[in-house]
Scaffold this motif. Structure first.
Motif, PDB file in Angstrom:
ATOM      1  N   ASP A 261       0.816  -1.220   0.000  1.00  0.00           N
ATOM      2  CA  ASP A 261       0.000   0.000   0.000  1.00  0.00           C
ATOM      3  C   ASP A 261       0.846   1.266   0.000  1.00  0.00           C
ATOM      4  O   ASP A 261       0.444   2.282  -0.554  1.00  0.00           O
ATOM      5  N   ASN A 262       2.004   1.206   0.623  1.00  0.00           N
ATOM      6  CA  ASN A 262       2.850   2.400   0.729  1.00  0.00           C
ATOM      7  C   ASN A 262       3.998   2.397  -0.286  1.00  0.00           C
ATOM      8  O   ASN A 262       5.036   2.987  -0.048  1.00  0.00           O
ATOM      9  N   PHE A 263       3.804   1.752  -1.434  1.00  0.00           N
ATOM     10  CA  PHE A 263       4.866   1.638  -2.444  1.00  0.00           C
ATOM     11  C   PHE A 263       5.359   2.999  -2.911  1.00  0.00           C
ATOM     12  O   PHE A 263       6.565   3.234  -3.021  1.00  0.00           O
ATOM     13  N   VAL A 264       4.449   3.920  -3.174  1.00  0.00           N
ATOM     14  CA  VAL A 264       4.838   5.249  -3.636  1.00  0.00           C
ATOM     15  C   VAL A 264       5.681   5.948  -2.568  1.00  0.00           C
ATOM     16  O   VAL A 264       6.721   6.526  -2.875  1.00  0.00           O
ATOM     17  N   GLU A 265       5.269   5.858  -1.328  1.00  0.00           N
ATOM     18  CA  GLU A 265       6.025   6.465  -0.233  1.00  0.00           C
ATOM     19  C   GLU A 265       7.391   5.821  -0.075  1.00  0.00           C
ATOM     20  O   GLU A 265       8.384   6.502   0.176  1.00  0.00           O
ATOM     21  N   GLN A 266       7.453   4.486  -0.212  1.00  0.00           N
ATOM     22  CA  GLN A 266       8.734   3.785  -0.122  1.00  0.00           C
ATOM     23  C   GLN A 266       9.688   4.265  -1.222  1.00  0.00           C
ATOM     24  O   GLN A 266      10.870   4.480  -0.975  1.00  0.00           O
TER      25      GLN A 266
END
Length: 188
Positions: free
Chosen positions: A96-101
């Motif tokens: 879910d947090n791929f963009v943030e990662q």
């Protein structure tokens, strides 16, 4: 005195999808080693010349030295499939947090004082995400170089920026046309 590789100067290319980062990187390295089409996987690859032999070492394969650049291309293609790429929207198979990662990883590398940031854009730097990220960690533009790719398509916009007055950077801006033609470079 021992110098660790983490203290050596490094380049980080930052830019959106389709800006020509891969073509630019190949031109800088002088080797054809990236897959054609989208290379949307955030990877760390150290290219070195040791004992007159060129080698690549991926962060996800520490200690494995690859001397064949076609194998480097193959590894990048495989990791791109596995990681599903650098995108602004997460895919179902990604966390879910791929963009943030991804943003966090970019910021981790460009925050290092020894990193020269190549802020790459195809349209001009004024509104680019790449320049925005670079300015977060290098507000004076002391270690950022603006790179406007696909200059053949955006000459009117780019020419106004290449004079280094619109977005002043210590090392200025460079305009390039890559892959489709012989590499051309404009520096003002």
């Amino acid at each position: 005195m021992s110098v660790g590789s983490e203290n050596l100067p490094q380049f980080a290319l930052v830019g959106g999808k389709g800006t020509g980062k891969s073509s630019l990187l190949e031109s800088l390295v002088g080797k054809d080693f990236l897959p054609r089409g989208a290379t949307r996987a955030p990877l760390v690859l150290n290219l070195r010349k040791s004992d007159c032999q060129e080698q690549g070492i991926f962060l996800h394969r520490p200690g494995e030295k690859i001397h064949d650049f076609s194998r480097i291309r193959e590894e990048i293609a495989n990791r791109t499939v596995i990681l599903a790429g650098l995108v602004r929207l997460s895919l179902d198979c990604q966390p879910d947090n791929f963009v943030e990662q991804t943003k966090s990883t970019i910021m981790e590398y460009i925050s290092k004082e020894e990193t020269i940031i190549l802020a790459v854009t195809a349209e001009g730097l004024v509104m680019s995400q790449a320049l925005e990220q670079a300015m977060m960690v290098d507000p004076e533009g002391a270690r950022t170089i603006g790179v406007i790719t696909k200059l053949d398509r955006a000459q009117d916009i780019a020419m106004a920026e290449l004079d280094n007055k619109v977005v002043p950077l210590k090392w200025g801006h460079v305009g390039v046309v890559l892959r489709s033609e012989a590499v051309k470079c404009w520096k003002y």
